[in-house]
Design a protein around this motif. Structure first.
Motif, PDB file in Angstrom:
ATOM      1  N   ASP A  70      -3.987 124.793  45.118  1.00 11.33           N
ATOM      2  CA  ASP A  70      -3.093 125.581  45.949  1.00 11.33           C
ATOM      3  C   ASP A  70      -2.062 126.333  45.104  1.00 11.33           C
ATOM      4  OD1 ASP A  70      -0.349 125.568  47.687  1.00 11.33           O
ATOM      5  OD2 ASP A  70      -2.104 125.900  48.929  1.00 11.33           O
ATOM      6  N   TYR A  72       0.874 127.385  45.963  1.00  6.18           N
ATOM      7  CA  TYR A  72       2.267 127.099  46.272  1.00  6.18           C
ATOM      8  C   TYR A  72       2.693 125.680  45.896  1.00  6.18           C
ATOM      9  CZ  TYR A  72       1.832 131.396  48.970  1.00  6.18           C
ATOM     10  OH  TYR A  72       1.599 132.689  49.350  1.00  6.18           O
ATOM     11  N   SER A  73       1.789 124.720  46.026  1.00  2.00           N
ATOM     12  CA  SER A  73       2.175 123.321  45.803  1.00  2.00           C
ATOM     13  C   SER A  73       1.919 122.844  44.385  1.00  2.00           C
ATOM     14  CB  SER A  73       1.394 122.418  46.767  1.00  2.00           C
ATOM     15  OG  SER A  73       0.018 122.405  46.412  1.00  2.00           O
ATOM     16  N   SER A  75      -0.792 121.919  43.169  1.00  2.41           N
ATOM     17  CA  SER A  75      -1.838 120.907  43.139  1.00  2.41           C
ATOM     18  C   SER A  75      -3.058 121.426  42.401  1.00  2.41           C
ATOM     19  CB  SER A  75      -2.230 120.501  44.561  1.00  2.41           C
ATOM     20  OG  SER A  75      -1.197 119.771  45.164  1.00  2.41           O
ATOM     21  N   HIS A 103      -1.585 112.919  49.112  1.00  4.78           N
ATOM     22  CA  HIS A 103      -1.804 113.962  50.115  1.00  4.78           C
ATOM     23  C   HIS A 103      -2.185 113.295  51.431  1.00  4.78           C
ATOM     24  CE1 HIS A 103      -2.171 117.558  47.360  1.00  4.78           C
ATOM     25  NE2 HIS A 103      -2.212 116.553  46.499  1.00  4.78           N
ATOM     26  N   SER A 124       0.656 117.291  54.322  1.00  2.00           N
ATOM     27  CA  SER A 124       1.898 116.985  53.623  1.00  2.00           C
ATOM     28  C   SER A 124       1.591 116.344  52.275  1.00  2.00           C
ATOM     29  CB  SER A 124       2.802 116.054  54.451  1.00  2.00           C
ATOM     30  OG  SER A 124       2.128 114.849  54.771  1.00  2.00           O
ATOM     31  N   VAL A 132       7.500 116.128  49.983  1.00  2.00           N
ATOM     32  CA  VAL A 132       8.033 117.248  49.194  1.00  2.00           C
ATOM     33  C   VAL A 132       7.416 118.578  49.616  1.00  2.00           C
ATOM     34  CG1 VAL A 132       8.551 115.812  47.188  1.00  2.00           C
ATOM     35  CG2 VAL A 132       6.297 116.896  47.369  1.00  2.00           C
ATOM     36  N   TYR A 133       6.378 118.546  50.441  1.00  2.00           N
ATOM     37  CA  TYR A 133       5.685 119.779  50.812  1.00  2.00           C
ATOM     38  C   TYR A 133       4.990 119.556  52.142  1.00  2.00           C
ATOM     39  CZ  TYR A 133       2.602 123.875  50.334  1.00  2.00           C
ATOM     40  OH  TYR A 133       1.955 125.059  50.520  1.00  2.00           O
ATOM     41  N   HIS A 134       5.017 120.595  53.011  1.00  4.12           N
ATOM     42  CA  HIS A 134       4.391 120.452  54.317  1.00  4.12           C
ATOM     43  C   HIS A 134       3.920 121.807  54.814  1.00  4.12           C
ATOM     44  CE1 HIS A 134       4.485 120.381  58.794  1.00  4.12           C
ATOM     45  NE2 HIS A 134       3.794 119.293  58.590  1.00  4.12           N
ATOM     46  N   GLU A 135       2.709 121.843  55.373  1.00  2.00           N
ATOM     47  CA  GLU A 135       2.171 123.036  56.016  1.00  2.00           C
ATOM     48  C   GLU A 135       1.371 122.606  57.239  1.00  2.00           C
ATOM     49  OE1 GLU A 135       2.585 126.164  55.569  1.00  2.00           O
ATOM     50  OE2 GLU A 135       3.434 126.354  53.548  1.00  2.00           O
TER      51      GLU A 135
END
Length: 261
Positions: A70, A72-73, A75, A103, A124, A132-135
């Motif tokens: 990804d 943005y994250s 990963s 994840h 998440s 720390v991250y969510h979509e």
């Protein structure tokens, strides 16, 4: 847990929010329909940019693996194993990217056929248990029936075939993909092929999704590209849906030929 979704006469049924066509000779479960490889195709009703695509392969009702890099994250997951739980039309996937990074993917399936899958996705990332991250998206996934992981290994040369693409100078280049997930990139200088000089060159392929990353030898941030690929008869084609700075999209493409050294 494998939940019975529908059985009996060939019909469209809605059970736990899932519409499935079933044969009259067997019971079909959501787990049965999920087995195989899938790739994200749409996010909230529009085509997904290639740099936001994920490939998920369900091996059983309790095990899957996912591949994504990804943008943005940060990963970088090459076939990361996930535990799966299925209850009604809910699919929960939990995967550990590392000892610290987990994840969690919560899927609510609305419809599934042999070719595509409509769902709500809530994803998440947690570091040491802290989110720390969510979509969250409405997504459409498509079934992937090809896997070019082995086919890409070897040496290729070619050039851009679209009007534009990131990180490209419109010249012919050469790529050597190794089986260990590294690659070598070459520029042509006169009649010679000269290594590109990057200090990091890694890639993975899952299905038709190719993810690459590199770091320039003179320093700077890690760079990444994502492509959907097709390999036939010694030819490899790359395509990718990209977003431009104005928020619009364009399609980038490359074509290359296998080099027999």
């Amino acid at each position: 847990m494998r939940e019975n979704i529908v059985s009996g006469v060939l019909a469209a049924a809605l059970v736990s929010g899932i519409g499935i066509f079933a044969s009259c000779t067997q019971e079909i479960t959501l787990a049965d329909m999920l087995i195989g490889k899938w790739m994200v195709a749409e996010l909230d009703g529009v085509p997904a940019p290639t740099n936001l695509k994920t490939v998920v392969t369900f091996e059983s009702a309790t095990k899957a693996y996912g591949s994504m890099a990804d943008c943005y994250s940060d990963s970088w997951n090459d076939q990361t194993t996930a535990d799966v739980q299925i209850s009604g039309n809910k699919v929960t996937m939990t995967a550990r990217e590392s000892d610290a990074v987990t994840h969690n993917l919560e899927l609510t399936v609305s419809t599934i056929t042999e070719k595509d899958l409509h769902l709500l996705s809530d994803w998440s990332i947690l570091i040491n248990g802290e989110p720390v991250y969510h979509e969250a998206y409405r997504e459409r996934w498509v079934r992937v029936d090809k896997d070019f992981r082995k086919d890409i290994v070897g040496t290729w040369e070619g050039r851009r075939t679209s009007e534009q693409s990131d990180y490209d100078d419109d010249e012919v280049h050469r790529w050597k993909y190794n089986a260990d997930g590294t690659y070598e990139y070459y520029n042509k200088v006169g009649d010679s092929w000269v290594p590109g000089g990057d200090i990091l060159n890694e890639y993975f392929v899952d299905g038709v999704l190719l993810c690459t990353r590199w770091r320039p030898g003179l320093g700077g941030d890690e760079l990444r590209e994502w492509w959907e690929i097709d390999i036939q008869d010694g030819k490899m084609k790359w395509t990718a849906l990209r977003m431009n700075d104005e928020g619009g999209t364009y399609t980038a493409s490359f074509e290359m030929t296998r080099v027999l050294l």
